[in-house]
Design an enzyme around this catalytic site. Structure first.
Site, PDB file in Angstrom:
ATOM      1  N   SER A  15      75.592  19.950  82.344  1.00 33.89           N
ATOM      2  CA  SER A  15      75.172  20.516  81.062  1.00 33.89           C
ATOM      3  C   SER A  15      73.915  21.360  81.228  1.00 33.89           C
ATOM      4  O   SER A  15      73.174  21.204  82.200  1.00 33.89           O
ATOM      5  CB  SER A  15      74.935  19.385  80.057  1.00 33.89           C
ATOM      6  OG  SER A  15      74.102  18.397  80.624  1.00 33.89           O
ATOM      7  N   GLU A  17      70.447  23.223  79.146  1.00 36.27           N
ATOM      8  CA  GLU A  17      69.590  23.173  77.963  1.00 36.27           C
ATOM      9  C   GLU A  17      68.913  24.527  77.711  1.00 36.27           C
ATOM     10  O   GLU A  17      68.466  25.180  78.637  1.00 36.27           O
ATOM     11  CB  GLU A  17      68.520  22.086  78.161  1.00 36.27           C
ATOM     12  CG  GLU A  17      67.566  21.974  76.981  1.00 36.27           C
ATOM     13  CD  GLU A  17      66.665  20.760  77.095  1.00 36.27           C
ATOM     14  OE1 GLU A  17      67.181  19.645  77.361  1.00 36.27           O
ATOM     15  OE2 GLU A  17      65.449  20.926  76.933  1.00 36.27           O
ATOM     16  N   ASP A 109      56.719  14.803  68.804  1.00 40.00           N
ATOM     17  CA  ASP A 109      55.306  14.471  68.987  1.00 40.00           C
ATOM     18  C   ASP A 109      54.547  14.666  67.685  1.00 40.00           C
ATOM     19  O   ASP A 109      54.831  15.609  66.939  1.00 40.00           O
ATOM     20  CB  ASP A 109      54.709  15.353  70.090  1.00 40.00           C
ATOM     21  CG  ASP A 109      55.345  15.023  71.431  1.00 40.00           C
ATOM     22  OD1 ASP A 109      55.262  13.853  71.840  1.00 40.00           O
ATOM     23  OD2 ASP A 109      55.961  15.927  72.034  1.00 40.00           O
ATOM     24  N   PHE A 214      54.153  22.100  82.593  1.00 38.88           N
ATOM     25  CA  PHE A 214      55.146  21.302  81.849  1.00 38.88           C
ATOM     26  C   PHE A 214      55.108  19.856  82.331  1.00 38.88           C
ATOM     27  O   PHE A 214      55.172  18.919  81.540  1.00 38.88           O
ATOM     28  CB  PHE A 214      56.578  21.809  82.089  1.00 38.88           C
ATOM     29  CG  PHE A 214      56.901  23.136  81.473  1.00 38.88           C
ATOM     30  CD1 PHE A 214      56.084  23.719  80.520  1.00 38.88           C
ATOM     31  CD2 PHE A 214      58.072  23.798  81.835  1.00 38.88           C
ATOM     32  CE1 PHE A 214      56.404  24.945  79.959  1.00 38.88           C
ATOM     33  CE2 PHE A 214      58.400  25.019  81.284  1.00 38.88           C
ATOM     34  CZ  PHE A 214      57.557  25.597  80.349  1.00 38.88           C
ATOM     35  N   HIS A 264      71.877  17.435  83.990  1.00 38.61           N
ATOM     36  CA  HIS A 264      71.487  18.299  82.865  1.00 38.61           C
ATOM     37  C   HIS A 264      70.441  19.276  83.386  1.00 38.61           C
ATOM     38  O   HIS A 264      69.384  18.861  83.871  1.00 38.61           O
ATOM     39  CB  HIS A 264      70.903  17.418  81.755  1.00 38.61           C
ATOM     40  CG  HIS A 264      70.581  18.144  80.484  1.00 38.61           C
ATOM     41  ND1 HIS A 264      71.556  18.609  79.619  1.00 38.61           N
ATOM     42  CD2 HIS A 264      69.392  18.473  79.909  1.00 38.61           C
ATOM     43  CE1 HIS A 264      70.989  19.170  78.569  1.00 38.61           C
ATOM     44  NE2 HIS A 264      69.673  19.121  78.723  1.00 38.61           N
TER      45      HIS A 264
HETATM   46  C1  FAD Z   1      65.902  15.274  77.349  1.00 41.40           C
HETATM   47  C2  FAD Z   1      64.719  15.497  76.426  1.00 41.40           C
HETATM   48  C3  FAD Z   1      64.823  16.429  75.408  1.00 41.40           C
HETATM   49  C4  FAD Z   1      63.740  16.643  74.532  1.00 41.40           C
HETATM   50  N1  FAD Z   1      63.872  17.575  73.542  1.00 41.40           N
HETATM   51  C5  FAD Z   1      62.846  17.768  72.665  1.00 41.40           C
HETATM   52  C6  FAD Z   1      62.979  18.696  71.586  1.00 41.40           C
HETATM   53  O1  FAD Z   1      64.017  19.350  71.440  1.00 41.40           O
HETATM   54  N2  FAD Z   1      61.924  18.839  70.732  1.00 41.40           N
HETATM   55  C7  FAD Z   1      60.768  18.122  70.869  1.00 41.40           C
HETATM   56  O2  FAD Z   1      59.832  18.282  70.051  1.00 41.40           O
HETATM   57  N3  FAD Z   1      60.613  17.222  71.888  1.00 41.40           N
HETATM   58  C8  FAD Z   1      61.631  17.030  72.773  1.00 41.40           C
HETATM   59  N4  FAD Z   1      61.497  16.112  73.790  1.00 41.40           N
HETATM   60  C9  FAD Z   1      60.217  15.397  73.934  1.00 41.40           C
HETATM   61  C10 FAD Z   1      60.138  14.119  73.069  1.00 41.40           C
HETATM   62  O3  FAD Z   1      60.243  14.418  71.703  1.00 41.40           O
HETATM   63  C11 FAD Z   1      58.772  13.502  73.360  1.00 41.40           C
HETATM   64  O4  FAD Z   1      58.760  12.951  74.663  1.00 41.40           O
HETATM   65  C12 FAD Z   1      58.275  12.477  72.367  1.00 41.40           C
HETATM   66  O5  FAD Z   1      56.893  12.234  72.631  1.00 41.40           O
HETATM   67  C13 FAD Z   1      58.973  11.112  72.425  1.00 41.40           C
HETATM   68  O6  FAD Z   1      60.256  11.194  72.078  1.00 41.40           O
HETATM   69  P1  FAD Z   1      61.266   9.967  72.358  1.00 41.40           P
HETATM   70  O7  FAD Z   1      62.500  10.353  71.648  1.00 41.40           O
HETATM   71  O8  FAD Z   1      61.313   9.651  73.785  1.00 41.40           O
HETATM   72  O9  FAD Z   1      60.482   8.781  71.560  1.00 41.40           O
HETATM   73  P2  FAD Z   1      60.673   7.228  71.441  1.00 41.40           P
HETATM   74  O10 FAD Z   1      61.908   6.745  72.066  1.00 41.40           O
HETATM   75  O11 FAD Z   1      60.467   6.885  70.000  1.00 41.40           O
HETATM   76  O12 FAD Z   1      59.444   6.688  72.303  1.00 41.40           O
HETATM   77  C14 FAD Z   1      58.121   7.188  72.123  1.00 41.40           C
HETATM   78  C15 FAD Z   1      57.129   6.089  72.514  1.00 41.40           C
HETATM   79  O13 FAD Z   1      57.233   5.035  71.557  1.00 41.40           O
HETATM   80  C16 FAD Z   1      57.515   3.810  72.207  1.00 41.40           C
HETATM   81  N5  FAD Z   1      58.359   3.002  71.333  1.00 41.40           N
HETATM   82  C17 FAD Z   1      59.681   3.182  71.073  1.00 41.40           C
HETATM   83  N6  FAD Z   1      60.115   2.247  70.202  1.00 41.40           N
HETATM   84  C18 FAD Z   1      59.054   1.485  69.896  1.00 41.40           C
HETATM   85  C19 FAD Z   1      58.861   0.355  69.038  1.00 41.40           C
HETATM   86  N7  FAD Z   1      59.877  -0.187  68.346  1.00 41.40           N
HETATM   87  N8  FAD Z   1      57.616  -0.192  68.942  1.00 41.40           N
HETATM   88  C20 FAD Z   1      56.583   0.329  69.657  1.00 41.40           C
HETATM   89  N9  FAD Z   1      56.697   1.387  70.493  1.00 41.40           N
HETATM   90  C21 FAD Z   1      57.915   1.963  70.603  1.00 41.40           C
HETATM   91  C22 FAD Z   1      58.195   4.188  73.511  1.00 41.40           C
HETATM   92  O14 FAD Z   1      58.080   3.153  74.495  1.00 41.40           O
HETATM   93  C23 FAD Z   1      57.436   5.452  73.879  1.00 41.40           C
HETATM   94  O15 FAD Z   1      56.198   5.132  74.481  1.00 41.40           O
HETATM   95  C24 FAD Z   1      62.543  15.888  74.690  1.00 41.40           C
HETATM   96  C25 FAD Z   1      62.440  14.950  75.739  1.00 41.40           C
HETATM   97  C26 FAD Z   1      63.513  14.755  76.609  1.00 41.40           C
HETATM   98  C27 FAD Z   1      63.390  13.763  77.728  1.00 41.40           C
END
Ligand code: FAD
Length: 291
Positions: A15, A17, A109, A214, A264
């Site tokens: 895939s 991106e 974020d 990055f 990916h």
């Molecule tokens: C493949 C990929 C694609 C991405 N695409 C984008 C994009 O399109 N746009 C963008 O803005 N960003 C994107 N990101 C970045 C991402 O949004 C950031 O890394 C963001 O800071 C965290 O997102 P997450 O979904 O991993 O968060 P989460 O899974 O919510 O985790 C964030 C933090 O919270 C903690 N956490 C999770 N659940 C709990 C809980 N129940 N209690 C306490 N702590 C908890 C986790 O351990 C982690 O430290 C991407 C990242 C990746 C790997």
């Protein structure tokens, strides 16, 4: 309708991106890239979502364009921080109506220096739950082999990831440059009883300084021995590209040998490096078969 969970169940995925372009010229460049990568028959492609919804319409427009006007299956990234539950529900419904069935559910974020933003959903797992309440989607989530920068420790990072993956269908990782952090993460998930597919993300380095930046932001280590190889040819863009493609090819080969569920590619909206890696890996256009 194509669901990425079905593609993964059927075999390995490849895939690409993209991110939403900001200018007309960048939009033309992306269209050219899409047309150049389409003949590689990727399993699916994805389009990122700007922080706090800054690319809400552009992400949707490109995802729908790809799904309707190319032969490729498109997945939309969606972040939940700084959106209300209602806004998110509306975006999810719009995607469903437009025929999109694949979403990457992310936390995103917090906006820098701003406290006054919606806090309805804080974590990605809550967005997965919201999407599940809606309609039938295949849902991916993010994984961070070298730990998420906001994770206080390894144990909680992996536990939250396993819990999130239990609700989702698959994960895609932040990019990394050595297989070990990825393989260790898979073992740790396994120990937590999580065996959902985790697709490694690979970034071909065509501009070493940019990727180093990055990597710093994403909490990924840009290994010193790789940085030294790029520094040695810093004034020669063609040599930088060639080394970047060679390193990414080598990483893909090692990951494929380990039996990863897919690869990916972070394309940065360019096609050449990805096409070269495809050729190096002997991937046959027209099928997702791998060596
Ligand atoms: C493949 C990929 C694609 C991405 N695409 C984008 C994009 O399109 N746009 C963008 O803005 N960003 C994107 N990101 C970045 C991402 O949004 C950031 O890394 C963001 O800071 C965290 O997102 P997450 O979904 O991993 O968060 P989460 O899974 O919510 O985790 C964030 C933090 O919270 C903690 N956490 C999770 N659940 C709990 C809980 N129940 N209690 C306490 N702590 C908890 C986790 O351990 C982690 O430290 C991407 C990242 C990746 C790997």
């Amino acid at each position: 309708m194509t669901y990425i969970r079905d593609l993964l169940a059927a075999g390995r995925t490849f895939s690409f991106e993209f991110f939403p372009p900001k200018t007309d010229e960048a939009a033309r460049e992306l269209e050219k890239t899409l047309r150049e990568l389409e003949p590689l028959h990727p399993s699916f492609v994805s389009v990122t979502y700007g922080a706090g919804g800054s690319t809400r319409d552009r992400t949707r427009d490109i995802v729908v364009h790809i799904e309707r006007e190319t032969t490729m299956t498109a997945m939309a990234h969606l972040t939940c921080i700084a959106h209300t539950r209602e806004q998110l529900s509306q975006i999810i419904s719009e995607y469903h109506q437009a025929g999109i069935r694949n979403l990457l559910a992310l936390a995103g974020d917090p906006p820098a220096g701003v406290d006054d933003y919606p806090h309805d959903l804080r974590y990605a797992y809550e967005l997965v739950e919201l999407i599940r309440e809606h309609d039938d989607f295949s849902i991916g989530v993010a994984a961070h082999p070298e730990l998420h920068p906001r994770s206080p420790d390894r144990e909680s990072d992996r536990r939250h990831l396993a819990e999130k993956l239990a609700l989702a269908d698959f994960a895609i990782t932040q990019f990394f440059f050595e297989p070990d952090p990825y393989l260790r993460m898979i073992d740790e998930l396994d120990a937590l009883g999580c065996s959902k597919p985790v697709i490694p993300g690979v970034i071909p380095v065509t501009n070493a300084k940019q990727v180093e930046r990055f990597a710093q932001l994403a909490g990924a280590e840009f290994p010193r021995h790789l940085a030294a190889r790029f520094e040695a040819v810093a004034d020669d863009p063609a040599a930088v590209r060639a080394i970047g493609v060679e390193i990414a090819t080598d990483l893909c080969q090692r990951l494929l040998e380990e039996g990863v569920p897919g690869v990916h590619f972070y394309t940065l909206n360019r096609s050449r490096a990805t096409r070269e890696i495809y050729a190096n890996l002997g991937l046959v256009a027209g099928s997702a078969e791998q060596p």
